[in-house]
Scaffold this active site. Structure first.
Site, mmCIF file in Angstrom:
data_model
loop_
_atom_site.group_PDB
_atom_site.id
_atom_site.type_symbol
_atom_site.label_atom_id
_atom_site.label_comp_id
_atom_site.label_asym_id
_atom_site.label_seq_id
_atom_site.Cartn_x
_atom_site.Cartn_y
_atom_site.Cartn_z
ATOM 1 N N VAL A 178 -61.415 -54.024 49.686
ATOM 2 C CA VAL A 178 -61.315 -52.716 50.339
ATOM 3 C C VAL A 178 -62.307 -51.805 49.634
ATOM 4 O O VAL A 178 -62.749 -52.085 48.519
ATOM 5 C CB VAL A 178 -59.889 -52.122 50.262
ATOM 6 C CG1 VAL A 178 -58.921 -52.951 51.090
ATOM 7 C CG2 VAL A 178 -59.418 -52.014 48.818
ATOM 8 N N SER A 179 -62.649 -50.698 50.281
ATOM 9 C CA SER A 179 -63.705 -49.851 49.734
ATOM 10 C C SER A 179 -63.208 -48.731 48.831
ATOM 11 O O SER A 179 -63.983 -48.173 48.055
ATOM 12 C CB SER A 179 -64.531 -49.248 50.877
ATOM 13 O OG SER A 179 -63.685 -48.521 51.753
ATOM 14 N N THR A 180 -61.933 -48.377 48.918
ATOM 15 C CA THR A 180 -61.422 -47.265 48.106
ATOM 16 C C THR A 180 -60.106 -47.647 47.440
ATOM 17 O O THR A 180 -59.559 -48.731 47.672
ATOM 18 C CB THR A 180 -61.177 -46.014 48.971
ATOM 19 O OG1 THR A 180 -60.030 -46.243 49.812
ATOM 20 C CG2 THR A 180 -62.384 -45.700 49.839
ATOM 21 N N GLN B 157 -55.362 -48.348 51.518
ATOM 22 C CA GLN B 157 -56.319 -49.418 51.263
ATOM 23 C C GLN B 157 -55.727 -50.476 50.338
ATOM 24 O O GLN B 157 -55.963 -51.673 50.512
ATOM 25 C CB GLN B 157 -57.594 -48.838 50.640
ATOM 26 C CG GLN B 157 -58.385 -47.932 51.554
ATOM 27 C CD GLN B 157 -59.291 -48.710 52.487
ATOM 28 O OE1 GLN B 157 -60.338 -49.198 52.100
ATOM 29 N NE2 GLN B 157 -58.873 -48.823 53.730
ATOM 30 N N ALA C 80 -64.428 -52.143 46.269
ATOM 31 C CA ALA C 80 -65.842 -51.785 46.148
ATOM 32 C C ALA C 80 -66.440 -51.641 47.535
ATOM 33 O O ALA C 80 -65.924 -52.181 48.512
ATOM 34 C CB ALA C 80 -66.597 -52.859 45.362
#
Length: 227
Positions: free
Chosen positions: A9-11, A16, A46
């Site tokens: 996941v990005s956050t 998330q 990331a």
């Protein structure tokens, strides 16, 4: 089949994090359903546009060392986005790694546009390899014309006296070394496909290649300089 699960996941937002846990649980169920051996489950937070991710380095290490055979992801965006995704697709394809996706319920089918880009990248890479080999041959020819004797420049040449030289694909040795395999692993790989070679033989032949490449490259550079 030995597989690596990859979740991203990005956050670090709560939603998330929940998605991350769900990805992991669903991928584990998929692997168990298909009786796949889970080598590792890599989880990270990331951006998909960032290629310098610790999880990606770990993932590629498993595949380069032949410790795993396939990758399981929720969907292609979990692996990466934009150019990063294309670069990783290309690298995994070169390593002959299969990618399985939850969203497609099986082996990942790359979009037509991504497939076209990968084809172009492959063609460019092949021509780069041909140009590189052409430069080496040209330099080698010039070196021989100038009196260079390749056989006289090889170390341990006396050790091979009276022995039949074993033939095996040096190109494969070079490729595997670039993938960080040890000479022991390379020898095992070659034996697995029918070449009866030892670690010492593989190492010696690799050193011969490096020696010849350095000499031919030096000669080629001299040609370019007009010497």
């Amino acid at each position: 089949m030995r597989v690596v699960l990859y979740c991203r996941v990005s956050t670090e937002k709560e939603a998330q994090v929940s998605s991350l846990n769900r990805q992991r649980a669903e991928l584990m169920r998929m692997a168990e359903h298909h009786k796949m051996e889970i080598v590792d489950c890599i989880v990270e937070q990331a951006s998909g546009y960032e290629i310098e991710r610790e999880g990606i380095f770990r993932l590629l290490e498993y595949f380069s060392s032949r410790s795993a055979d396939a990758l399981l992801i929720q969907d292609e965006t979990r692996l990466g986005r934009g150019n990063t995704k294309i670069a990783l697709f290309h690298q995994l394809k070169k390593l002959n790694i299969r990618i399985y996706s939850l969203s497609q319920e099986g082996e990942l089918e790359i979009s037509e546009s991504d497939s076209m880009v990968l084809q172009i990248v492959g063609i460019v890479e092949e021509y780069q390899r041909k140009i590189h080999n052409m430069k080496i041959r040209r330099g080698m020819k010039k070196a021989v014309e100038d009196g260079y004797n390749p056989a006289a420049n090889l170390s341990n040449k006396d050790m091979a006296s009276g022995r039949e030289r074993i033939d095996f694909p040096i190109e494969e040795v070079i490729r595997l070394r670039r993938n960080k395999l040890t000479f022991k692993d390379i020898a095992s790989t070659l034996r697995g496909v029918g070449y009866d070679v030892s670690k010492a033989t593989v190492h010696r032949r690799y050193q011969e290649y490096v020696s010849l490449e350095k000499q031919s490259q030096s000669s080629y550079d001299n040609v370019d300089k007009g010497e």
